[in-house]
Design an enzyme around this catalytic site. Structure first.
Site, PDB file in Angstrom:
ATOM      1  N   SER A  55      -7.688 -52.627  -3.762  1.00  0.00           N
ATOM      2  CA  SER A  55      -8.235 -52.014  -4.970  1.00  0.00           C
ATOM      3  C   SER A  55      -9.167 -50.922  -4.487  1.00  0.00           C
ATOM      4  O   SER A  55     -10.102 -51.189  -3.727  1.00  0.00           O
ATOM      5  CB  SER A  55      -8.987 -53.056  -5.797  1.00  0.00           C
ATOM      6  N   GLU A  56      -8.915 -49.665  -4.896  1.00  0.00           N
ATOM      7  CA  GLU A  56      -9.572 -48.539  -4.225  1.00  0.00           C
ATOM      8  C   GLU A  56     -11.070 -48.434  -4.510  1.00  0.00           C
ATOM      9  O   GLU A  56     -11.762 -47.640  -3.885  1.00  0.00           O
ATOM     10  CB  GLU A  56      -8.858 -47.218  -4.542  1.00  0.00           C
TER      11      GLU A  56
END
Lengths: 207, 234
Positions: free
Chosen positions: A45-46
């Site tokens: 998840s960035e």
């Protein structure tokens, strides 16, 4: 007949191999996580996490633990957290094996448009431009045609680009196509879709 | 040097001026410096430029400074979920500079590390590249992006000691370390200040050298999208 959202997600999950670190976009790409089966896949998840877990049970939400879509999520035993500069360092640096993303338009040269429609409300590109520029393989999951029946798989994108020449594979409700020199190559037709139907729904050059 | 202050207002004393450039940590409403934003609202400082990944929601985060028209410009990657933002932007009251998320994070990190510019392949061939220097390295085009140095950084961490060593919690870390690094002055709010020596030196996420002023306070920590699954179906 063609694939529905879940069948498209299941087909996209076949692209993932054991040991991969993968970033999934919002929408149909999020559903891909439901179809990885026994494969050892680590989701990034960035906003700063590797090893993204499922949604929490009610009452167990943690405001310090969200995904890039700002939804509450959970961690896994393997989870690691890091800051945004480190997160995009691993994206830009090619450490993430693949990104599965939605799209508004894709072109035969691999151009991708998925962030902006001129004249409409623009919310921003978020991390999409970094992802398509940096990850090992970009897989687009989208409907083959618009609501009005117009092809979204084009010779050239009409919308502002997210990335130039970045797409490797396109998975639509009608089938699977690869970006190759000279145009797109049909890899597979969806169940109940003929190659003629797929060609007729595609504006891009098929080689 | 004393770093711990009694309140957000005291911690910001003498640092605020009209037209200043502020870098803020946070992603969505997660890990945002909510107490410092409230204090800036109360101080009434105007014509602010914010480098912040998002712009909050209407009544929380940077949104509260939009309500009072204190913001002149946003440098962000994504600004959905904020009706007042969109109204001010579409009417031309508010300037907006979109940065790809990783470019924004790296601009902050680089600025804080004494790197005035860097080349990235993010945005090559898109509107983001317009007007920027393009350089080819080994057959691949890259665009020049500038490091950010802000007048002030406002940051939220989980725990600190009185020397400013910081520990973040889960995904609330996000933009906070790069934002902290790029400010000429950095003010941090935490949930708990612990005695010096009680944090494991190997487990400190951001060393106190980046932190100039520090407050402890109660945080609302609002959730933007509460998503859950059913225990029965799991």
């Amino acid at each position: 007949m063609a694939w529905d959202r879940n069948q498209m997600a299941a087909r996209a999950a076949q692209e993932l191999q054991d040991g991969m670190y993968v970033n999934l976009g919002i929408g149909i790409p999020t559903l891909v996580a439901n179809y990885v089966g026994d494969k050892d896949i680590t989701l990034q998840s960035e906003n700063g996490m590797l090893g993204m877990g499922p949604f929490p049970f009610e009452g167990e939400e943690d405001s310090d633990l969200i995904n890039a879509g700002k939804q509450t999520i959970t961690e896994l035993p393997r989870t690691a957290y890091f800051d945004s500069a480190t997160s995009f360092g691993m994206i830009r640096g090619g450490k993430i094996a693949a990104a599965i993303l939605g799209a508004m338009e894709v072109a035969e040269n691999g151009d991708l448009a998925n962030w902006m429609i001129p004249g409409k409300l623009v919310k921003g590109m978020g991390g999409a431009m970094d992802l398509v520029a940096g990850v090992g393989r970009v897989i687009v999951v989208m409907d083959h045609t618009s609501k009005h029946g117009e092809s979204k798989v084009l010779k050239e994108c009409t919308l502002p680009l997210t990335g130039k020449g970045v797409v490797d594979r396109i998975i639509t409700n009608m089938g699977v196509l690869d970006v190759v020199p000279g145009g797109l190559k049909i890899i597979e037709c969806a169940e109940g879709v003929t190659e003629d139907e797929l060609r007729a729904a595609t504006q891009a050059t098929i080689v | 040097m004393k770093k711990v202050y009694d309140s957000a207002t005291e911690a910001l004393d003498g640092l605020l001026f009209d037209g200043m450039f502020i870098a803020a940590g946070g992603f969505g409403l997660c890990g945002i410096p909510e107490l410092l934003l409230q204090a800036i609202k109360e101080a009434g400082t105007k014509d602010l430029t914010f480098a912040s990944n998002n712009a909050g929601v209407d009544d929380f985060g940077i949104g509260i400074l939009l309500q009072t028209r204190q913001v002149k410009k946003m440098i962000s990657s994504y600004v959905g979920e904020n009706a007042e933002f969109m109204r001010q932007y579409l009417s031309g009251e508010l300037e907006l500079e979109f940065n790809p998320q990783g470019t924004l994070a790296e601009r902050m990190r680089a600025g804080g590390c004494g790197i005035p510019g860097f080349y990235t392949k993010t945005g090559v061939g898109t509107v983001i590249a317009e007007g920027k220097e393009v350089k080819n390295f080994e057959g691949q085009d890259y665009i020049l992006e500038r490091g950010i140095v802000a007048d002030l950084s406002i940051v939220k961490a989980w725990k600190a000691d009185a020397t400013g060593n910081l520990v973040f919690r889960k995904t609330a870390r996000n933009f906070n370390p790069p934002a902290a690094m790029c400010g000429k002055v950095c003010v941090v709010e935490v949930e708990e200040i612990v005695p010096v020596g009680s944090l494991d030196p190997d487990m400190i996420h951001l060393p106190g050298i980046y932190v100039h002023r520090l407050i402890q306070g109660a945080h609302e920590k609002r959730i933007e999208q509460r998503t859950t699954r059913n225990k029965e179906s799991a």
